[in-house]
Design an enzyme around this catalytic site. Structure first.
Site, PDB file in Angstrom:
ATOM      1  N   SER A 142       0.850  -1.195   0.000  1.00 54.40           N
ATOM      2  CA  SER A 142       0.000   0.000   0.000  1.00 54.40           C
ATOM      3  C   SER A 142       0.874   1.229   0.000  1.00 54.40           C
ATOM      4  O   SER A 142       1.881   1.264   0.707  1.00 54.40           O
ATOM      5  CB  SER A 142      -0.853   0.065   1.268  1.00 54.40           C
ATOM      6  OG  SER A 142      -1.793  -0.947   1.279  1.00 54.40           O
ATOM      7  N   HIS A 156      -2.200   7.187  -4.796  1.00 54.68           N
ATOM      8  CA  HIS A 156      -2.448   6.019  -3.956  1.00 54.68           C
ATOM      9  C   HIS A 156      -2.276   4.764  -4.794  1.00 54.68           C
ATOM     10  O   HIS A 156      -2.612   4.764  -5.981  1.00 54.68           O
ATOM     11  CB  HIS A 156      -3.881   6.082  -3.404  1.00 54.68           C
ATOM     12  CG  HIS A 156      -4.398   4.769  -2.890  1.00 54.68           C
ATOM     13  ND1 HIS A 156      -5.373   4.037  -3.555  1.00 54.68           N
ATOM     14  CD2 HIS A 156      -4.080   4.046  -1.787  1.00 54.68           C
ATOM     15  CE1 HIS A 156      -5.632   2.938  -2.873  1.00 54.68           C
ATOM     16  NE2 HIS A 156      -4.874   2.914  -1.804  1.00 54.68           N
ATOM     17  N   ASN A 158      -2.380   0.225  -4.268  1.00 58.31           N
ATOM     18  CA  ASN A 158      -2.492  -0.959  -3.419  1.00 58.31           C
ATOM     19  C   ASN A 158      -2.599  -2.182  -4.306  1.00 58.31           C
ATOM     20  O   ASN A 158      -3.462  -2.241  -5.183  1.00 58.31           O
ATOM     21  CB  ASN A 158      -3.733  -0.849  -2.520  1.00 58.31           C
ATOM     22  CG  ASN A 158      -3.990  -2.113  -1.715  1.00 58.31           C
ATOM     23  OD1 ASN A 158      -4.779  -2.962  -2.106  1.00 58.31           O
ATOM     24  ND2 ASN A 158      -3.306  -2.245  -0.608  1.00 58.31           N
ATOM     25  N   TYR A 159      -1.684  -3.126  -4.120  1.00 57.39           N
ATOM     26  CA  TYR A 159      -1.810  -4.419  -4.817  1.00 57.39           C
ATOM     27  C   TYR A 159      -1.716  -5.523  -3.782  1.00 57.39           C
ATOM     28  O   TYR A 159      -0.917  -5.436  -2.846  1.00 57.39           O
ATOM     29  CB  TYR A 159      -0.738  -4.579  -5.911  1.00 57.39           C
ATOM     30  CG  TYR A 159      -1.049  -3.692  -7.106  1.00 57.39           C
ATOM     31  CD1 TYR A 159      -2.036  -4.055  -8.017  1.00 57.39           C
ATOM     32  CD2 TYR A 159      -0.382  -2.487  -7.288  1.00 57.39           C
ATOM     33  CE1 TYR A 159      -2.358  -3.227  -9.096  1.00 57.39           C
ATOM     34  CE2 TYR A 159      -0.695  -1.656  -8.369  1.00 57.39           C
ATOM     35  CZ  TYR A 159      -1.683  -2.046  -9.261  1.00 57.39           C
ATOM     36  OH  TYR A 159      -2.009  -1.223 -10.315  1.00 57.39           O
ATOM     37  N   ARG A 160      -2.581  -6.531  -3.917  1.00 53.08           N
ATOM     38  CA  ARG A 160      -2.696  -7.542  -2.863  1.00 53.08           C
ATOM     39  C   ARG A 160      -3.042  -8.917  -3.422  1.00 53.08           C
ATOM     40  O   ARG A 160      -3.669  -9.050  -4.480  1.00 53.08           O
ATOM     41  CB  ARG A 160      -3.759  -7.116  -1.852  1.00 53.08           C
ATOM     42  CG  ARG A 160      -5.093  -6.780  -2.520  1.00 53.08           C
ATOM     43  CD  ARG A 160      -6.053  -6.034  -1.588  1.00 53.08           C
ATOM     44  NE  ARG A 160      -7.329  -5.798  -2.251  1.00 53.08           N
ATOM     45  CZ  ARG A 160      -7.627  -4.694  -2.943  1.00 53.08           C
ATOM     46  NH1 ARG A 160      -6.752  -3.714  -3.054  1.00 53.08           N
ATOM     47  NH2 ARG A 160      -8.802  -4.570  -3.533  1.00 53.08           N
ATOM     48  N   ARG A 326      -2.579  -2.492  13.460  1.00 47.84           N
ATOM     49  CA  ARG A 326      -1.476  -1.535  13.558  1.00 47.84           C
ATOM     50  C   ARG A 326      -1.978  -0.198  13.017  1.00 47.84           C
ATOM     51  O   ARG A 326      -1.807   0.141  11.840  1.00 47.84           O
ATOM     52  CB  ARG A 326      -0.258  -2.028  12.785  1.00 47.84           C
ATOM     53  CG  ARG A 326       0.984  -1.225  13.130  1.00 47.84           C
ATOM     54  CD  ARG A 326       2.268  -1.809  12.548  1.00 47.84           C
ATOM     55  NE  ARG A 326       3.431  -1.216  13.187  1.00 47.84           N
ATOM     56  CZ  ARG A 326       4.005  -0.075  12.790  1.00 47.84           C
ATOM     57  NH1 ARG A 326       3.525   0.591  11.778  1.00 47.84           N
ATOM     58  NH2 ARG A 326       5.059   0.406  13.433  1.00 47.84           N
ATOM     59  N   VAL A 327      -2.625   0.561  13.918  1.00 51.23           N
ATOM     60  CA  VAL A 327      -3.333   1.791  13.564  1.00 51.23           C
ATOM     61  C   VAL A 327      -2.442   2.798  12.833  1.00 51.23           C
ATOM     62  O   VAL A 327      -2.873   3.439  11.876  1.00 51.23           O
ATOM     63  CB  VAL A 327      -3.937   2.420  14.840  1.00 51.23           C
ATOM     64  CG1 VAL A 327      -4.454   3.819  14.566  1.00 51.23           C
ATOM     65  CG2 VAL A 327      -5.050   1.533  15.364  1.00 51.23           C
ATOM     66  N   GLU A 328      -1.199   2.927  13.276  1.00 50.91           N
ATOM     67  CA  GLU A 328      -0.302   3.900  12.648  1.00 50.91           C
ATOM     68  C   GLU A 328      -0.097   3.596  11.165  1.00 50.91           C
ATOM     69  O   GLU A 328       0.040   4.504  10.349  1.00 50.91           O
ATOM     70  CB  GLU A 328       1.053   3.930  13.368  1.00 50.91           C
ATOM     71  CG  GLU A 328       0.983   4.415  14.809  1.00 50.91           C
ATOM     72  CD  GLU A 328       0.882   5.947  14.931  1.00 50.91           C
ATOM     73  OE1 GLU A 328       0.918   6.641  13.905  1.00 50.91           O
ATOM     74  OE2 GLU A 328       0.769   6.431  16.071  1.00 50.91           O
ATOM     75  N   SER A 329      -0.070   2.311  10.808  1.00 48.01           N
ATOM     76  CA  SER A 329       0.107   1.955   9.400  1.00 48.01           C
ATOM     77  C   SER A 329      -1.170   2.196   8.612  1.00 48.01           C
ATOM     78  O   SER A 329      -1.125   2.606   7.451  1.00 48.01           O
ATOM     79  CB  SER A 329       0.527   0.486   9.273  1.00 48.01           C
ATOM     80  OG  SER A 329       1.785   0.287   9.867  1.00 48.01           O
TER      81      SER A 329
END
Lengths: 382, 382
Positions: A142, A156, A158-160, A326-329
């Protein structure tokens, strides 16, 4: 597309605990053994190939962005007790980027029953659907980049990859698997040449694989990154897709003897097209002169970015509700700074009482109006 | 408290159309006739008394805040096709307030079946629950003030009245009704004397009505204005309550021969206690010196305010999903400016890899840590 929340949640959440222990022998153990014993190649499980792919691209992207910015990223690496982990690379208050995050996460876990049912609805011949929990694997890259200069757009990506194992035979049994991803551009000021370049680069990559991909995924992107309460798109789009599996390939124009390989190849190329799609744009915008008024307009547009991510983005909202996420991420995607005004004359939501005011012609806000027009009426750029 | 989303949504949404037409003779027509024919007094329906109360307080509050700021509010008045309407008063980029909104809304409409069922769950002996739709009335005053000075706290207030009519006899039949509301303070820097003054003023008002109110509503406030993903409260609290009806009074220590009158009297006093609770605080903080670092800390705290309002606040999230909602009035609560940083050493979400860093003692951030401690462990202030 019902599966998106779960895939998004699982990948974005990067949970750091509280996941049910897997029964041995598991794919976690298998993967750990494989990684110790040999290098990853084309005969390795897709899980490991995807992990390798996204880590390589993370490094390549981070290196290139550091070169552009002149400042290094800060990397946080973490592992999860039951396998998997991630690397968050963040550059904050840089020379070019106000905030840039490039995250990899790899998750081994158990899906609860409701999630299984939703996934079954999205995938024909879903293996092992009649169980109470199902082991899954999810790996994703991401990225969100917010440059300082209001002429340089936010981007932005994102690949998953997602996989579930046959509960009866996790290692050798049949698997469910699919790919998802995309990339989209969010400018504060519209430069048609940038929009064309971004879309054309992505389209060229898509077209090399299947001529139906770009039109399909472009429309999906416009639909997904939309703020209904504002009646506007988040940006000028790009591509977005999910649930790309063997059935998807069968329904598309191209045929394949190895659907997983075919789609991995597409996702690899899509990922590789990111830097050529974005770098020329940020290079030509990052040092452009701008006025305080233009900086303020960028801040308002960032307010919209925050609204989309916190109110509508399924990965973010499910991620925030996931225990031990992991909220920060997850919140790395939020801009360094944003602002809101009541009834902004250019971008304010139309109301009965404001209609008169909004018709007023104002030369200094011509460029802002141009952007709003594109956000309210998405265009074809390639 | 299951009813909160609906009450919140209805009041915050201030829909401007698409509401089912009411059958005549309706309470809308009755109220319009009554307003034309005579002045509102103690024998008028509660709908009209509440509307009068909140409009009077809106004016009083707006006048007082204009005096403090030195700049006037901008007022937008709107009416709805099927009755009702509202007044949004906003002061933006003032001398003291970066953004201040004081809104009144009055809504006549129809509740759909699922909303009726949720309300029935919250209210004993709910009249007319076995129907497919139910006429309702909602009136509320909402206020959010974001001062410039990081030493001056943000404050929020909302008081509301809700009523549904007997479908068989809308005008003379039995009604369901209840009050909701509260006020809470969100400082960037903790001044214990401010927290004590705010809570004590509210507590004194509550105690004049019922000694159980303040402890009950203070706890409710701490529970509601909480960000689970951050593990912290939005601010230092105040009071919050909902579903205050005749049954609520029966279960409390005080008895009343006229529950509606008793609760209206409490809500009137609670509303009247706002200026004495907040004004002395903003007066003594608005001109305090501050550093750029303190201004930046305020921006981070405002980022949390945005997170709460967009992710958790039920009025906001349901309002944004309501067709034809007056979005500008709903989002009036967002600060003029906000910011986010990845892994802020003081307020960042704890993660395994960050634990070490967070233990570091830093003299310059002592005051920020003090606030975080209170947000993580709410205190009794009165």
């Amino acid at each position: 597309a019902v599966g998106i929340p779960f895939i998004g949640a699982l990948i974005y959440s990067m949970m750091t605990g509280e996941v049910t222990e897997l029964d041995a022998p598991s794919i976690v153990e298998l993967d750990e053994t494989l990684k110790r014993q040999s290098t990853i190649n084309e005969s390795s499980p897709m899980r490991l190939r995807m992990e390798k792919l996204i880590k390589e691209h993370q490094k390549k992207i981070v290196d290139e962005l550091s070169r552009i910015d002149g400042k290094e990223f800060h990397a946080d690496t973490w592992t999860r007790p039951n396998g998997g982990g991630g690397i968050s690379c963040v550059l904050q208050d840089g020379n070019v980027f106000e905030k840039a995050g490039v995250n990899v996460s790899v998750v081994y876990g158990e899906l609860p029953r409701p999630a299984i049912e939703k996934m079954r609805a999205d995938h024909k011949s879903f293996v092992g659907a009649d169980v109470d929990s199902l082991s899954f694997f999810a790996a994703g890259l991401s990225l969100v980049l917010h440059p300082h200069n209001p002429m340089a757009p936010t981007v932005h990506l994102n690949y998953r990859y997602f996989e579930t194992s046959d509960p009866k035979d996790p290692i050798n049994g049949e698997k469910n698997w699919w790919f998802g991803g995309g990339t989209d551009l969010t400018p504060s000021y519209l430069f048609p040449e940038d929009a064309k370049h971004f879309h054309q680069t992505i389209k060229d990559t898509c077209d090399r694989h299947d001529a139906t991909y770009y039109p399909k995924f472009k429309a999906w992107c416009d639909k997904y990154f939309y703020l209904p309460h504002r009646g506007e798109s988040r940006g000028i789009g790009g591509i977005f897709f999910d649930d790309l599996d063997a059935s998807f390939l069968q329904s598309s124009s191209s045929s394949s003897s190895n659907p997983q390989e075919t789609l991995f190849s597409f996702v690899s190329d899509a990922l590789a097209s990111f830097l050529p799609a974005y770098v020329p744009i940020v290079e030509r915008r990052k040092d452009m002169p701008f006025t305080p008024q233009q900086k303020e307009w960028q801040q308002l547009r960032r307010g919209r970015y925050v609204e989309f991510n916190l109110v509508y983005d399924r990965g973010t909202s499910f991620g925030l509700r996931t225990p031990n996420a992991r909220v920060e991420s997850i919140l790395m995607s939020l801009p360094r700074t944003a602002s809101w005004v009541y009834m902004d004359p250019v971008s304010g939501t139309r109301t009965d009482s404001a209609d008169g005011e909004e018709q007023a012609v104002d030369e200094t806000t011509e460029k802002e109006r141009e952007l709003m027009d594109v956000l309210r009426h998405p265009r074809q750029w390639a």
